[in-house]
Design a protein around this motif. Structure first.
Motif, PDB file in Angstrom:
ATOM      1  N   VAL A   1       0.835  -1.206   0.000  1.00 22.57           N
ATOM      2  CA  VAL A   1       0.000   0.000   0.000  1.00 22.57           C
ATOM      3  C   VAL A   1       0.871   1.257   0.000  1.00 22.57           C
ATOM      4  O   VAL A   1       1.796   1.393   0.802  1.00 22.57           O
ATOM      5  CB  VAL A   1      -0.937   0.013   1.217  1.00 22.57           C
ATOM      6  CG1 VAL A   1      -1.735   1.315   1.283  1.00 22.57           C
ATOM      7  CG2 VAL A   1      -1.879  -1.191   1.163  1.00 22.57           C
ATOM      8  N   ALA A   2       0.542   2.181  -0.908  1.00 22.37           N
ATOM      9  CA  ALA A   2       1.276   3.446  -0.986  1.00 22.37           C
ATOM     10  C   ALA A   2       0.734   4.472  -0.011  1.00 22.37           C
ATOM     11  O   ALA A   2       1.498   5.169   0.666  1.00 22.37           O
ATOM     12  CB  ALA A   2       1.221   4.007  -2.408  1.00 22.37           C
TER      13      ALA A   2
ATOM     14  N   VAL B   1      -7.562   0.811  -6.930  1.00 16.01           N
ATOM     15  CA  VAL B   1      -6.711   0.179  -5.920  1.00 16.01           C
ATOM     16  C   VAL B   1      -5.245   0.309  -6.316  1.00 16.01           C
ATOM     17  O   VAL B   1      -4.399   0.760  -5.528  1.00 16.01           O
ATOM     18  CB  VAL B   1      -7.077  -1.307  -5.735  1.00 16.01           C
ATOM     19  CG1 VAL B   1      -6.007  -2.033  -4.909  1.00 16.01           C
ATOM     20  CG2 VAL B   1      -8.430  -1.465  -5.065  1.00 16.01           C
ATOM     21  N   ILE B   2      -4.919  -0.098  -7.544  1.00 15.90           N
ATOM     22  CA  ILE B   2      -3.527  -0.108  -7.995  1.00 15.90           C
ATOM     23  C   ILE B   2      -2.941   1.300  -8.029  1.00 15.90           C
ATOM     24  O   ILE B   2      -1.734   1.487  -7.846  1.00 15.90           O
ATOM     25  CB  ILE B   2      -3.413  -0.796  -9.376  1.00 15.90           C
ATOM     26  CG1 ILE B   2      -3.919  -2.245  -9.278  1.00 15.90           C
ATOM     27  CG2 ILE B   2      -1.968  -0.785  -9.870  1.00 15.90           C
ATOM     28  CD1 ILE B   2      -3.222  -3.096  -8.225  1.00 15.90           C
ATOM     29  N   ALA B   3      -3.781   2.309  -8.227  1.00 14.41           N
ATOM     30  CA  ALA B   3      -3.308   3.695  -8.207  1.00 14.41           C
ATOM     31  C   ALA B   3      -2.758   4.083  -6.841  1.00 14.41           C
ATOM     32  O   ALA B   3      -1.992   5.046  -6.720  1.00 14.41           O
ATOM     33  CB  ALA B   3      -4.433   4.638  -8.606  1.00 14.41           C
TER      34      ALA B   3
ATOM     35  N   SER C   1       4.391   2.291 -11.630  1.00 18.20           N
ATOM     36  CA  SER C   1       4.562   3.639 -12.189  1.00 18.20           C
ATOM     37  C   SER C   1       3.399   4.035 -13.082  1.00 18.20           C
ATOM     38  O   SER C   1       3.150   5.216 -13.302  1.00 18.20           O
ATOM     39  CB  SER C   1       5.874   3.722 -12.983  1.00 18.20           C
ATOM     40  OG  SER C   1       5.910   2.727 -13.994  1.00 18.20           O
ATOM     41  N   ASP C   2       2.690   3.040 -13.596  1.00 18.67           N
ATOM     42  CA  ASP C   2       1.543   3.277 -14.484  1.00 18.67           C
ATOM     43  C   ASP C   2       0.420   2.367 -14.009  1.00 18.67           C
ATOM     44  O   ASP C   2       0.417   1.166 -14.280  1.00 18.67           O
ATOM     45  CB  ASP C   2       1.936   2.964 -15.930  1.00 18.67           C
ATOM     46  CG  ASP C   2       0.821   3.248 -16.938  1.00 18.67           C
ATOM     47  OD1 ASP C   2      -0.369   3.161 -16.564  1.00 18.67           O
ATOM     48  OD2 ASP C   2       1.136   3.547 -18.107  1.00 18.67           O
TER      49      ASP C   2
ATOM     50  N   TYR D   1       5.563 -15.166 -12.729  1.00 17.27           N
ATOM     51  CA  TYR D   1       4.430 -14.309 -13.081  1.00 17.27           C
ATOM     52  C   TYR D   1       4.650 -13.782 -14.493  1.00 17.27           C
ATOM     53  O   TYR D   1       5.138 -12.662 -14.701  1.00 17.27           O
ATOM     54  CB  TYR D   1       4.309 -13.167 -12.079  1.00 17.27           C
ATOM     55  CG  TYR D   1       4.198 -13.637 -10.651  1.00 17.27           C
ATOM     56  CD1 TYR D   1       2.975 -13.680  -9.996  1.00 17.27           C
ATOM     57  CD2 TYR D   1       5.332 -14.055  -9.942  1.00 17.27           C
ATOM     58  CE1 TYR D   1       2.873 -14.131  -8.682  1.00 17.27           C
ATOM     59  CE2 TYR D   1       5.242 -14.500  -8.637  1.00 17.27           C
ATOM     60  CZ  TYR D   1       4.009 -14.538  -8.015  1.00 17.27           C
ATOM     61  OH  TYR D   1       3.912 -14.987  -6.715  1.00 17.27           O
ATOM     62  N   THR D   2       4.329 -14.606 -15.473  1.00 15.79           N
ATOM     63  CA  THR D   2       4.546 -14.250 -16.868  1.00 15.79           C
ATOM     64  C   THR D   2       3.551 -13.168 -17.280  1.00 15.79           C
ATOM     65  O   THR D   2       2.340 -13.352 -17.186  1.00 15.79           O
ATOM     66  CB  THR D   2       4.380 -15.477 -17.772  1.00 15.79           C
ATOM     67  OG1 THR D   2       5.237 -16.527 -17.301  1.00 15.79           O
ATOM     68  CG2 THR D   2       4.718 -15.148 -19.219  1.00 15.79           C
ATOM     69  N   GLY D   3       4.090 -12.041 -17.715  1.00 15.48           N
ATOM     70  CA  GLY D   3       3.236 -10.928 -18.103  1.00 15.48           C
ATOM     71  C   GLY D   3       3.421  -9.713 -17.222  1.00 15.48           C
ATOM     72  O   GLY D   3       3.102  -8.589 -17.629  1.00 15.48           O
ATOM     73  N   LEU D   4       3.925  -9.914 -16.001  1.00 18.33           N
ATOM     74  CA  LEU D   4       4.319  -8.764 -15.195  1.00 18.33           C
ATOM     75  C   LEU D   4       5.676  -8.259 -15.695  1.00 18.33           C
ATOM     76  O   LEU D   4       6.426  -9.025 -16.322  1.00 18.33           O
ATOM     77  CB  LEU D   4       4.423  -9.141 -13.711  1.00 18.33           C
ATOM     78  CG  LEU D   4       3.125  -9.425 -12.957  1.00 18.33           C
ATOM     79  CD1 LEU D   4       3.409  -9.588 -11.471  1.00 18.33           C
ATOM     80  CD2 LEU D   4       2.091  -8.346 -13.179  1.00 18.33           C
ATOM     81  N   PRO D   5       6.030  -7.021 -15.451  1.00 17.72           N
ATOM     82  CA  PRO D   5       7.319  -6.502 -15.923  1.00 17.72           C
ATOM     83  C   PRO D   5       8.487  -7.388 -15.520  1.00 17.72           C
ATOM     84  O   PRO D   5       8.693  -7.659 -14.336  1.00 17.72           O
ATOM     85  CB  PRO D   5       7.400  -5.126 -15.253  1.00 17.72           C
ATOM     86  CG  PRO D   5       5.974  -4.710 -15.083  1.00 17.72           C
ATOM     87  CD  PRO D   5       5.234  -5.983 -14.758  1.00 17.72           C
TER      88      PRO D   5
END
Length: 282
Positions: free
Chosen positions: A128-129, A142-144, A190-191, A268-272
């Protein structure tokens, strides 16, 4: 975060323990904690109780375990995948806690018998930010308010002796079986829009030490999107603070250590960067 906040969240249940017959007694809590720290199979708590009884018991257990496990540093949503719900007869997820001293770093080595009834699972942690997450109503919102994503192999301990009932109520009573967990490196957010999409589109693969695939699932296997675990926890009264960890739950079945053949890894294929986290059993 302040560890006492979670206990206060369930204060009403504890106060009601005088009339809640299935809220565990102090003697039962003492026995449970003794068995927990010695990896001894133990008796189920709040067996015939309601979910409110389970929350009451959980609050007492959390307070009793903090001297052994450190403060609460986050929360976990359990039984968030269809296989997990089917195994335990759950109609919805259940909530528990994460302790500071259960957390290990990537490539950690743990004893094969890390608990009385050890299992492992492919999981994921949101960091959590800020408290703005508490106003979120969609996965992207949420991700924001998430600072980073961390790969996570959770190493729960089902704890209860053979023949004891393992149900949504008895699992909730014991805090959804926290024991150990291995955290991968942080993936900064970041996005938010791109990360929200990546989390839905990713493929999560749990493998044994020899490379055998034990389970594979899309990001949507957890409540349609991993961020929905945070929304579900908030719907149950959890209020997040900056730095809290959120375990979103299993992307597949719980697996006994023997099937890991000496360890496990999750990709986790697909995450950066297609990140991986691993653990060795000895």
């Amino acid at each position: 975060m302040q560890p006492v906040s979670y206990i206060c969240l369930l204060c009403a249940a504890v106060i009601g323990s005088q009339v809640a017959a299935e809220c565990a007694s102090d003697a039962q809590i003492e026995r449970y904690v003794q068995d927990y720290v010695t990896n001894t199979p133990t008796a189920a708590l709040s067996v015939n109780g309601s979910m409110e009884d389970a929350y009451c018991t959980q609050a007492k257990i959390v307070a009793a375990l903090e001297p052994h496990m450190g403060p609460v540093i986050g929360y976990k949503a359990g039984l968030t995948s269809k296989p997990a719900q089917e195994r335990f007869g759950a109609a919805e997820p259940i909530q528990g806690v994460l302790f500071r001293d259960m957390m290990l770093e990537d490539r950690a080595t743990v004893p094969t018998a890390w608990g009385a009834r050890p299992v492992f699972e492919a999981d994921l942690v949101l960091v959590v930010a800020d408290a703005g997450i508490n106003q979120a109503t969609t996965p992207q919102e949420v991700i924001a308010h998430v600072a980073a994503i961390r790969p996570f192999i959770e190493l729960p301990d089902l704890t209860l002796a053979e023949g004891e009932p393992i149900t949504p109520v008895t699992l909730t009573a014991i805090g959804v079986a926290p024991k150990l967990g291995v955290l991968g490196s942080e993936i900064p957010v970041s996005d938010a829009e791109a990360m929200t999409k990546a989390l839905a589109d990713m493929t999560v693969t749990l493998s044994a030490a020899d490379g055998e695939v034990l389970a594979q699932a899309p990001g949507t296997a957890v409540l349609g999107h991993p961020a929905n675990a945070a929304l579900w926890l908030m719907s149950k009264g959890i209020v997040f603070e900056s730095g809290d960890l959120i375990s979103v739950g299993s992307f597949g079945p719980l697996v006994p250590p023997a099937k890991g053949k000496g360890g496990a890894s999750v990709t986790y294929t697909g995450l950066p960067g297609d990140p991986t986290v691993s653990v060795t059993f000895e």
